[in-house]
Motif scaffolding. Structure first.
Motif, PDB file in Angstrom:
ATOM      1  N   THR A 123       0.911  -1.008   0.212  1.00 28.50           N
ATOM      2  CA  THR A 123       0.062   0.020  -0.170  1.00 28.50           C
ATOM      3  C   THR A 123       0.955   1.276  -0.107  1.00 28.50           C
ATOM      4  O   THR A 123       2.047   1.176   0.373  1.00 28.50           O
ATOM      5  CB  THR A 123      -0.906   0.290   1.400  1.00 28.50           C
ATOM      6  OG1 THR A 123      -0.033   0.137   2.447  1.00 28.50           O
ATOM      7  CG2 THR A 123      -1.836  -1.235   1.436  1.00 28.50           C
ATOM      8  N   PHE A 124       0.366   2.353  -0.412  1.00 30.27           N
ATOM      9  CA  PHE A 124       1.051   3.594  -0.315  1.00 30.27           C
ATOM     10  C   PHE A 124       1.311   4.043   1.156  1.00 30.27           C
ATOM     11  O   PHE A 124       2.275   4.576   1.486  1.00 30.27           O
ATOM     12  CB  PHE A 124       0.156   4.709  -0.900  1.00 30.27           C
ATOM     13  CG  PHE A 124       0.942   5.890  -0.951  1.00 30.27           C
ATOM     14  CD1 PHE A 124       2.332   6.154  -1.453  1.00 30.27           C
ATOM     15  CD2 PHE A 124       0.247   7.185  -0.662  1.00 30.27           C
ATOM     16  CE1 PHE A 124       2.914   7.353  -1.507  1.00 30.27           C
ATOM     17  CE2 PHE A 124       0.948   8.406  -0.820  1.00 30.27           C
ATOM     18  CZ  PHE A 124       2.249   8.578  -1.197  1.00 30.27           C
ATOM     19  N   ALA A 125       0.561   3.737   2.169  1.00 33.83           N
ATOM     20  CA  ALA A 125       0.744   3.911   3.476  1.00 33.83           C
ATOM     21  C   ALA A 125       2.050   3.393   3.997  1.00 33.83           C
ATOM     22  O   ALA A 125       2.889   3.849   4.615  1.00 33.83           O
ATOM     23  CB  ALA A 125      -0.576   3.512   4.431  1.00 33.83           C
ATOM     24  N   ARG A 126       2.247   1.845   3.351  1.00 32.27           N
ATOM     25  CA  ARG A 126       3.125   1.452   3.897  1.00 32.27           C
ATOM     26  C   ARG A 126       4.656   1.705   3.345  1.00 32.27           C
ATOM     27  O   ARG A 126       5.519   1.895   3.695  1.00 32.27           O
ATOM     28  CB  ARG A 126       3.055  -0.341   3.620  1.00 32.27           C
ATOM     29  CG  ARG A 126       4.373  -0.976   4.083  1.00 32.27           C
ATOM     30  CD  ARG A 126       4.380  -1.269   5.546  1.00 32.27           C
ATOM     31  NE  ARG A 126       5.698  -2.015   5.712  1.00 32.27           N
ATOM     32  CZ  ARG A 126       6.811  -1.637   5.919  1.00 32.27           C
ATOM     33  NH1 ARG A 126       6.853  -0.463   5.574  1.00 32.27           N
ATOM     34  NH2 ARG A 126       7.828  -2.221   6.195  1.00 32.27           N
ATOM     35  N   TYR A 127       4.622   2.186   2.082  1.00 36.15           N
ATOM     36  CA  TYR A 127       5.542   2.721   1.177  1.00 36.15           C
ATOM     37  C   TYR A 127       6.096   4.094   2.035  1.00 36.15           C
ATOM     38  O   TYR A 127       7.260   4.382   2.254  1.00 36.15           O
ATOM     39  CB  TYR A 127       5.152   3.185  -0.149  1.00 36.15           C
ATOM     40  CG  TYR A 127       6.428   3.768  -1.097  1.00 36.15           C
ATOM     41  CD1 TYR A 127       7.469   3.144  -1.270  1.00 36.15           C
ATOM     42  CD2 TYR A 127       6.455   5.153  -1.039  1.00 36.15           C
ATOM     43  CE1 TYR A 127       8.529   3.806  -1.651  1.00 36.15           C
ATOM     44  CE2 TYR A 127       7.424   5.749  -1.802  1.00 36.15           C
ATOM     45  CZ  TYR A 127       8.330   5.015  -2.299  1.00 36.15           C
ATOM     46  OH  TYR A 127       9.593   5.696  -2.692  1.00 36.15           O
ATOM     47  N   LEU A 128       5.147   4.801   2.481  1.00 36.90           N
ATOM     48  CA  LEU A 128       5.291   6.122   3.091  1.00 36.90           C
ATOM     49  C   LEU A 128       6.145   5.812   4.525  1.00 36.90           C
ATOM     50  O   LEU A 128       6.993   6.561   4.814  1.00 36.90           O
ATOM     51  CB  LEU A 128       4.191   6.985   3.435  1.00 36.90           C
ATOM     52  CG  LEU A 128       3.298   7.753   2.267  1.00 36.90           C
ATOM     53  CD1 LEU A 128       2.193   8.181   2.772  1.00 36.90           C
ATOM     54  CD2 LEU A 128       4.564   8.824   1.694  1.00 36.90           C
ATOM     55  N   GLU A 129       6.025   4.827   5.173  1.00 38.16           N
ATOM     56  CA  GLU A 129       6.639   4.435   6.359  1.00 38.16           C
ATOM     57  C   GLU A 129       8.172   4.197   6.065  1.00 38.16           C
ATOM     58  O   GLU A 129       8.971   4.842   6.639  1.00 38.16           O
ATOM     59  CB  GLU A 129       5.867   3.126   6.803  1.00 38.16           C
ATOM     60  CG  GLU A 129       4.751   3.281   7.662  1.00 38.16           C
ATOM     61  CD  GLU A 129       4.262   1.885   8.082  1.00 38.16           C
ATOM     62  OE1 GLU A 129       5.187   1.112   8.211  1.00 38.16           O
ATOM     63  OE2 GLU A 129       3.231   1.776   8.539  1.00 38.16           O
ATOM     64  N   TYR A 130       8.619   3.449   4.909  1.00 39.53           N
ATOM     65  CA  TYR A 130       9.524   3.658   4.443  1.00 39.53           C
ATOM     66  C   TYR A 130      10.202   4.879   4.135  1.00 39.53           C
ATOM     67  O   TYR A 130      11.455   5.107   4.186  1.00 39.53           O
ATOM     68  CB  TYR A 130       9.854   2.690   3.068  1.00 39.53           C
ATOM     69  CG  TYR A 130      10.993   2.578   2.513  1.00 39.53           C
ATOM     70  CD1 TYR A 130      12.280   1.967   2.954  1.00 39.53           C
ATOM     71  CD2 TYR A 130      11.220   3.348   1.461  1.00 39.53           C
ATOM     72  CE1 TYR A 130      13.479   2.074   2.281  1.00 39.53           C
ATOM     73  CE2 TYR A 130      12.422   3.442   0.708  1.00 39.53           C
ATOM     74  CZ  TYR A 130      13.539   2.588   1.075  1.00 39.53           C
ATOM     75  OH  TYR A 130      14.793   2.624   0.409  1.00 39.53           O
ATOM     76  N   ALA A 131       9.639   5.856   3.309  1.00 43.04           N
ATOM     77  CA  ALA A 131      10.007   6.862   2.869  1.00 43.04           C
ATOM     78  C   ALA A 131      10.594   7.638   3.815  1.00 43.04           C
ATOM     79  O   ALA A 131      11.547   8.756   3.867  1.00 43.04           O
ATOM     80  CB  ALA A 131       9.071   7.611   1.829  1.00 43.04           C
ATOM     81  N   LYS A 132       9.710   7.805   5.097  1.00 44.66           N
ATOM     82  CA  LYS A 132       9.854   8.735   6.014  1.00 44.66           C
ATOM     83  C   LYS A 132      11.036   8.402   6.908  1.00 44.66           C
ATOM     84  O   LYS A 132      11.654   9.259   7.510  1.00 44.66           O
ATOM     85  CB  LYS A 132       8.634   8.428   6.948  1.00 44.66           C
ATOM     86  CG  LYS A 132       7.549   9.329   6.529  1.00 44.66           C
ATOM     87  CD  LYS A 132       6.184   9.324   7.470  1.00 44.66           C
ATOM     88  CE  LYS A 132       5.263  10.042   6.864  1.00 44.66           C
ATOM     89  NZ  LYS A 132       3.941  10.044   7.542  1.00 44.66           N
TER      90      LYS A 132
END
Length: 326
Positions: A123-132
């Motif tokens: 999900t995008f939410a999970r990708y954002l966790e990585y990006a942050k």
């Protein structure tokens, strides 16, 4: 007392005003133009230099090399402080782990390495966790790639989606928009985006429009059929209500020079009609993509590695050469 005082620079403030000589202060991470020669912990003499806001790289594939040192350096050394990534139909999310090899060949134009965490970006939410968690030198905003959505649901199938498959793509896209994605991009010369018909793109763009998002498109053709490609982009905006941005607008091939007069008029007429559409353009005369974009899309229905295997057959190479030429 200011943290930083930048003195005697030629200021271009981004408002449209002409450049003027002045001072800029920085205090607590905030910029002020009214320094009145205040004292500062650090003074920079910018005489003979231009001081301006950071530039926005509106067409970036920086998500593919997020946080890597060379990627950070090549942006900030040009004064870029914000980039819009996930362009041309390819984004690093949403991933289906069982299709990871297909994703990595799709994204190989922009990177040769893939983080170990990638299988978790469902999900995008999970990708954002990585990006942050990744060290960044600039702000970044993400588009979700239509090709990545299609790959998640349909692989490299060269056909219309079923009703159920289209709904699955809409659900994935809606999750991205709910979690702050800027919109959706398409790369309509690249597989699997190339397999989509206009109707599919309109239906997905309607989801983006619900959030006042952006549809950024690398169009189906940027040479002999560029006029019809612009018409398609406009029609997607007309029927879905989405904001449209035509990516890196160009007219390739000397015999096609001059068609830009027609394409730009189409855009101007669409704006007059009330369609929210704009375009961006390279500031140079070169462009770049992967070589397999020259190969007709029906060779990719089993993915890029399978296509490469076919190239070992001399008869297929001969047939392919004729198709590329004509």
């Amino acid at each position: 007392m200011l943290d930083i005082l930048i003195q005697n620079g030629s200021i271009i403030d981004g408002t449209g005003k002409k450049a003027y000589i002045g001072d800029i202060g920085v205090s607590g991470g905030k910029i002020t133009f009214h320094t009145d020669k205040e004292s500062a912990a650090h003074i920079i003499n910018a005489s003979g230099k231009i001081v301006c806001p950071g530039f926005i790289d509106f067409h970036s594939h920086g998500d593919m090399v997020l946080g890597q040192d060379f990627a950070k350096l090549c942006k900030v050394s040009q004064g870029i402080t914000t980039e819009i990534a996930g362009q041309c139909g390819s984004s690093m999310f949403p991933v289906r782990p069982e299709k990871l090899d297909l994703y990595q060949t799709l994204l190989s134009v922009g990177t040769a390495t893939y983080p170990d965490d990638m299988p978790n970006w469902t999900t995008f939410a999970r990708y954002l966790e990585y990006a942050k968690q990744v060290p960044l030198a600039a702000n970044i905003k993400f588009l979700v790639g239509h090709g990545s959505l299609r790959l998640a649901v349909m692989g490299y199938a060269c056909r219309k989606p079923t009703k159920e498959e289209l709904e699955q793509m809409k659900t994935l896209l809606r999750e991205c928009m709910e979690n702050g994605a800027l919109g959706m991009s398409s790369g309509l010369i690249y597989t699997p985006s190339a397999y989509a018909e206009t109707e599919e793109l309109i239906e997905l763009a309607k989801v983006v429009a619900e959030y006042d998002g952006l549809y950024a498109t690398h169009m189906r053709n940027e040479s002999y059929d560029v006029v019809n490609s612009v018409k398609e982009a406009i029609e997607i905006g007309r029927q879905s209500g989405v904001r449209v941005s035509i990516s890196h607008h160009k007219v390739c091939g000397k015999p096609n020079w001059g068609l830009s007069q027609e394409t730009l008029k189409l855009v101007e007429d669409a704006i007059a009609e009330g369609i929210r559409i704009t375009l961006d353009q390279y500031p140079y005369t070169a462009s770049m993509t992967h070589l397999n974009a020259c190969i007709p899309p029906w060779y990719f229905t089993e993915g890029i590695p399978a296509m490469a295997e076919k190239l070992k057959d001399p008869d297929i190479r001969k047939k392919l050469k004729a198709e590329i030429a004509h």
